[in-house]
Design a protein around this motif. Structure first.
Motif, short mmCIF file in Angstrom:
data_model
loop_
_atom_site.label_atom_id
_atom_site.label_comp_id
_atom_site.label_asym_id
_atom_site.label_seq_id
_atom_site.Cartn_x
_atom_site.Cartn_y
_atom_site.Cartn_z
N THR A 118 -8.44 3.09 5.95
CA THR A 118 -8.54 1.83 6.67
C THR A 118 -9.56 1.97 7.77
O THR A 118 -9.60 2.99 8.47
CB THR A 118 -7.18 1.43 7.28
N GLN A 124 -10.32 -5.81 9.64
CA GLN A 124 -9.84 -4.55 9.09
C GLN A 124 -10.25 -4.48 7.63
O GLN A 124 -10.05 -5.42 6.88
CB GLN A 124 -8.33 -4.47 9.18
N THR A 144 0.82 -1.22 0.00
CA THR A 144 0.00 0.00 0.00
C THR A 144 0.86 1.27 0.00
O THR A 144 0.48 2.26 -0.60
CB THR A 144 -0.98 0.03 1.19
N GLN A 198 -6.33 6.23 -0.02
CA GLN A 198 -6.48 5.04 0.81
C GLN A 198 -7.08 5.39 2.15
O GLN A 198 -6.86 6.47 2.69
CB GLN A 198 -5.12 4.39 1.03
N HIS A 245 -9.58 -2.34 4.21
CA HIS A 245 -8.68 -1.39 3.55
C HIS A 245 -9.36 -0.98 2.25
O HIS A 245 -9.75 -1.83 1.46
CB HIS A 245 -7.31 -2.00 3.30
#
Length: 173
Positions: free
Chosen positions: A159, A166, A147, A157, A168
């Motif tokens: 998260t 999690q 990433t 991006q 992403h």
């Protein structure tokens, strides 16, 4: 109330996917994401759904048939590889692609060694504003390095982390 990762992902799908879009479930597993995507693309849209086990393919096909969504979904009994562009259609792009390696999809033990290669096939074929969503119970080795290697001018991006999963999110800009 804090939403689960599955709730958050489904909200993102609802906000992003339009009737007629092409979308990808790269890790069908229990089929929950494939079914949800199929409800969002409408009768003119299409879901490419990849599953590597016969049991998952059969379960997903049965569930899609029972819910009347079979015609919107192409179930492929394999993982994403270099033929992805052909399967998507040379001129087509996907609005959303989801890789769910979490307990939400009952897929937390099926992370393939080449998952980053699979992501690399999908990411450049997203529409501008399209999302790649990848979910893990535990972050695999190499994910953060990958990433961080993405160009900030090309991708945003985010998260979302809960106690167990999690999510992403990578947006192609």
């Amino acid at each position: 109330m804090i939403p689960t990762t599955q709730t958050l992902v489904h909200q993102l799908i609802e906000q992003t996917v339009h009737i007629g879009d092409t979308v990808v479930d790269a890790t069908t597993a229990n089929g929950i994401n494939t079914r949800f995507l199929a409800t969002r693309v409408g009768t003119t849209g299409r879901v490419l759904s990849y599953t590597t086990t016969k049991d998952n393919a059969n379960a997903a096909a049965t569930s899609l048939f029972m819910s009347g969504l079979s015609e919107r979904v192409t179930l492929l009994g394999k993982s994403i590889n270099s033929s992805y562009a052909t399967e998507l259609g040379i001129q087509n792009q996907a609005r959303i692609a989801i890789f769910d390696y979490s307990s939400d999809a009952q897929n937390n033990n099926d992370l393939s060694e080449d998952y980053i290669d699979q992501v690399n096939h999908v990411l450049p074929r997203l529409t501008h504003g399209g999302l790649l969503i990848i979910k893990f119970n535990k972050i695999p080795v190499g994910w953060h390095t990958y990433t961080h290697s993405l160009m900030r001018d090309d991708f945003k991006q985010a998260t979302y982390i809960t106690e167990t999963v999690q999510a992403h999110i990578i947006e192609r800009i």
